[in-house]
Design a protein around this motif. Sequence first.
Motif, short mmCIF file in Angstrom:
data_model
loop_
_atom_site.label_atom_id
_atom_site.label_comp_id
_atom_site.label_asym_id
_atom_site.label_seq_id
_atom_site.Cartn_x
_atom_site.Cartn_y
_atom_site.Cartn_z
N PRO A 190 10.36 12.93 -15.09
CA PRO A 190 11.69 12.30 -15.02
C PRO A 190 11.62 10.78 -14.97
N GLN A 191 10.53 10.24 -14.43
CA GLN A 191 10.40 8.78 -14.35
C GLN A 191 10.35 8.12 -15.73
N ASN A 192 10.03 8.92 -16.76
CA ASN A 192 9.96 8.37 -18.11
C ASN A 192 11.31 8.35 -18.82
N LEU A 193 12.35 8.91 -18.19
CA LEU A 193 13.65 9.10 -18.85
C LEU A 193 14.73 8.19 -18.26
N PRO A 194 15.40 7.35 -19.05
CA PRO A 194 16.46 6.47 -18.54
C PRO A 194 17.59 7.25 -17.86
N GLU A 195 17.89 8.48 -18.35
CA GLU A 195 18.99 9.27 -17.79
C GLU A 195 18.74 9.62 -16.33
N PHE A 196 17.49 9.76 -15.95
CA PHE A 196 17.18 10.08 -14.55
C PHE A 196 17.61 8.93 -13.64
N TYR A 197 17.34 7.71 -14.07
CA TYR A 197 17.70 6.53 -13.28
C TYR A 197 19.23 6.39 -13.19
N ASP A 198 19.91 6.65 -14.30
CA ASP A 198 21.36 6.53 -14.31
C ASP A 198 22.02 7.62 -13.47
N THR A 199 21.50 8.83 -13.55
CA THR A 199 22.11 9.97 -12.85
C THR A 199 22.05 9.81 -11.35
N PHE A 200 20.94 9.30 -10.84
CA PHE A 200 20.74 9.23 -9.38
C PHE A 200 20.67 7.79 -8.86
N GLN A 201 21.07 6.84 -9.67
CA GLN A 201 21.07 5.43 -9.26
C GLN A 201 19.73 5.01 -8.66
N VAL A 202 18.68 5.30 -9.38
CA VAL A 202 17.34 4.92 -8.93
C VAL A 202 17.11 3.45 -9.27
N SER A 203 16.72 2.68 -8.25
CA SER A 203 16.54 1.24 -8.44
C SER A 203 15.08 0.84 -8.22
N ARG A 204 14.80 -0.43 -8.44
CA ARG A 204 13.43 -0.94 -8.30
C ARG A 204 12.85 -0.72 -6.91
N GLU A 205 13.71 -0.66 -5.90
CA GLU A 205 13.24 -0.51 -4.52
C GLU A 205 12.84 0.94 -4.20
N ASP A 206 13.16 1.89 -5.08
CA ASP A 206 12.90 3.30 -4.81
C ASP A 206 11.52 3.72 -5.30
N HIS A 207 10.92 4.70 -4.61
CA HIS A 207 9.58 5.16 -4.97
C HIS A 207 9.54 5.86 -6.33
N MET A 208 10.66 6.47 -6.74
CA MET A 208 10.69 7.15 -8.04
C MET A 208 10.83 6.17 -9.20
N TYR A 209 11.02 4.92 -8.90
CA TYR A 209 11.19 3.93 -9.97
C TYR A 209 9.85 3.65 -10.65
N LEU A 210 9.88 3.62 -11.96
CA LEU A 210 8.71 3.25 -12.76
C LEU A 210 9.16 2.18 -13.74
N SER A 211 8.48 1.09 -13.75
CA SER A 211 8.91 -0.02 -14.61
C SER A 211 8.86 0.42 -16.07
N PRO A 212 9.80 -0.07 -16.89
CA PRO A 212 9.91 0.37 -18.29
C PRO A 212 8.62 0.25 -19.08
N ASP A 213 7.81 -0.76 -18.79
CA ASP A 213 6.58 -0.95 -19.56
C ASP A 213 5.53 0.11 -19.26
N LYS A 214 5.73 0.89 -18.18
CA LYS A 214 4.78 1.94 -17.84
C LYS A 214 5.30 3.35 -18.19
N ARG A 215 6.52 3.40 -18.68
CA ARG A 215 7.08 4.70 -19.08
C ARG A 215 6.50 5.10 -20.43
N VAL A 216 6.24 6.40 -20.58
CA VAL A 216 5.62 6.91 -21.80
C VAL A 216 6.59 7.84 -22.52
N THR A 217 6.84 7.54 -23.78
CA THR A 217 7.66 8.41 -24.63
C THR A 217 6.89 8.69 -25.91
N ILE A 218 6.62 9.95 -26.17
CA ILE A 218 5.93 10.33 -27.40
C ILE A 218 6.90 11.06 -28.33
N TRP A 219 7.42 12.18 -27.83
CA TRP A 219 8.40 12.92 -28.63
C TRP A 219 9.78 12.83 -27.97
#
Length: 636
Positions: free
Chosen positions: A607-636
């Motif tokens: 879920p950390q790789n998906l923008p919708e997860f952040y929007d759905t639960f208002q995950v911000s930089r201060e939260d442990h589930m936050y992963l910076s965009p440059d570290k997110r992996v999208t293949i398919w």
Amino acid sequence: MTKTCRLQDDLYTYVNQDWLEKTEIPADKPSISSFHELAEEIDEKLLHDLDLLVEKLPTLGKSPMRECVAYYQLASDQELREKLGVSPLLPYLEKVEKLQSLDDLVQQLPEWILSGMPVPFQLFVDTDMKEAQYYTLYAGAPALILPDKTYYEADNPSKEALLQVFDHMSCELLQAVGKTQEEAKELLGLAREFDRKIAPYTLSSEEAADVKRIYNPREIDTVDQYSQSMSFKQLITTLVGQTPKEIIVMEPAYYEQFQQLVNPTTFKEVKAWLYLNTLRSFTNFLTEDIRQIAFQYSQALSGSKEMTASKKQAFYLASGTFDQVLGEYYGQKYFGQEAKKNVEDMVMRMIGVYKQRLKKNSWLQQATKEKAVTKLETLGIQVGYPSKMAPIYEQLQVTSKENGGNLVSNAQRFTNQVLTYQFKLFGQQVDRDLWEMGAHVVNAYYHPQLNVIVFPAAILQAPFYDLEQHPSANYGGIGAVIAHEISHAFDNNGALFDEKGNMNNWWTPEDYETFEQLAEEMVTQFQGLPVGEKQVNGRLTVSENIADAGGLSCALEAAKTEQDVDLEAFFINWARVWRQKSSKEYQELLIAIDVHSPNYWRANKQPQNLPEFYDTFQVSREDHMYLSPDKRVTIW
């Protein structure tokens, strides 16, 4: 839902904490999970049905299911097993005992292999990776005492403790079949020495997980030269009824050392290894005392507190032999047509989503896109239970105790019939409609050589799928499982196979290079994640992580097409299906050999790789589930 943990910090624990606190691992199991809970329910249901069918056995017409019931009845007859003791095993141990030389073994090899007796190599028939419409012959290395090659390394902390338990168990088993303590120790020492010698030349789980490493065609004359003490060519010709031009050597390093490992000088070690492995292979078919002795080592590996009850073990023996038969029974009795149609519709919708994603892909060139879409369009879909089963099941007929049969004699005859049937498949065309998993098994799979996805009836129920739960929750459960299996067609192994199931490079060089870079990013994302005192091996688990990523992403896109989409329900059910508790020992074992990442990280990382997860639960930089965009992996 618990309030003591924030979802934004730990999705898995937020969703599953109540379950984790209240749920106990069954005493006879190393682990409990959504998969295991569902499997336990199905096992109990089938166990109940088999007990009822045993009472009706005289009235059952001739069929594979009747033989399954009869075999279960024989396996459940603990009184007969106790009365016979180890006597059914002794003729097989005597065969080993009578060997005077390596030549003696070589002369008997076809008979030994077809009876399932251990030999210091593996030969089996399976789909040819380069010509997937035909069966071919594979040669592998024998199994090791320890779970993986890496356990033999000097700095492995589990090595000595496990070997100590193994030695104690083995000596007890050997004495139970008549060996003195000194004879047992000597035989064990020789067997362990052979195991120690072969370990360096076998593949580790990480190495074996790379399909490219195990497909090594060798001309039959080359294979024949691997040993000066026996003729592989003659043996193989006898087993398959013809002389192949080549076979697939899965572990070349082992066969290149074969003459040094198996020769007249090492025969005493080989013979001891054969004896001990023959004894171990029968322990589940004998008395409770023998099963209890053998349980010591599996307990050390798994951390289970108790041995499986004899009744349940009898069920497992019947299920293992008649898996397709029992699966068909389960599917026909318990799987509804409404659910089948609903799941098939979901599969087609997911394939449609995948097709569009491939067409819109930003890093694939047009030529590769067209090949990928072709592979998707020819994907076979199998839901519920198979339309046919292998003809071998019609041959398996139980000899009752009244007619002189016992569990061991029946099991050995079945083994001989099944192996004879399988070797005769060599060179024949592959039947794409046959399943490799019973419909009562809580799982699903993609077969790259057949290019089919299979969803047994057992997994098509809550929490994965339920007509009564919100459609978005179904997409987060079975939808993600479906898309996961589709994604295997395009993971680091599946991507090597074309739409016909042949290992064939259908990529442009530039596209494949990009894909490998993205796969490496997935390796990095999981590499070193903590699991107790161990760490995730990102390279061992990369194919499953790629499939998880593609599966969750595509299921999410499909869920968003529904009018009443509920992304909270989607992500929460995704986390729910991965809940699991395991013993420390089992957790460490899985870290070493399992191509799947630990469930905690499967639930949290993707879920950390998906923008919708952040929007759905208002995950911000201060939260442990936050992963910076440059570290997110999208293949398919």
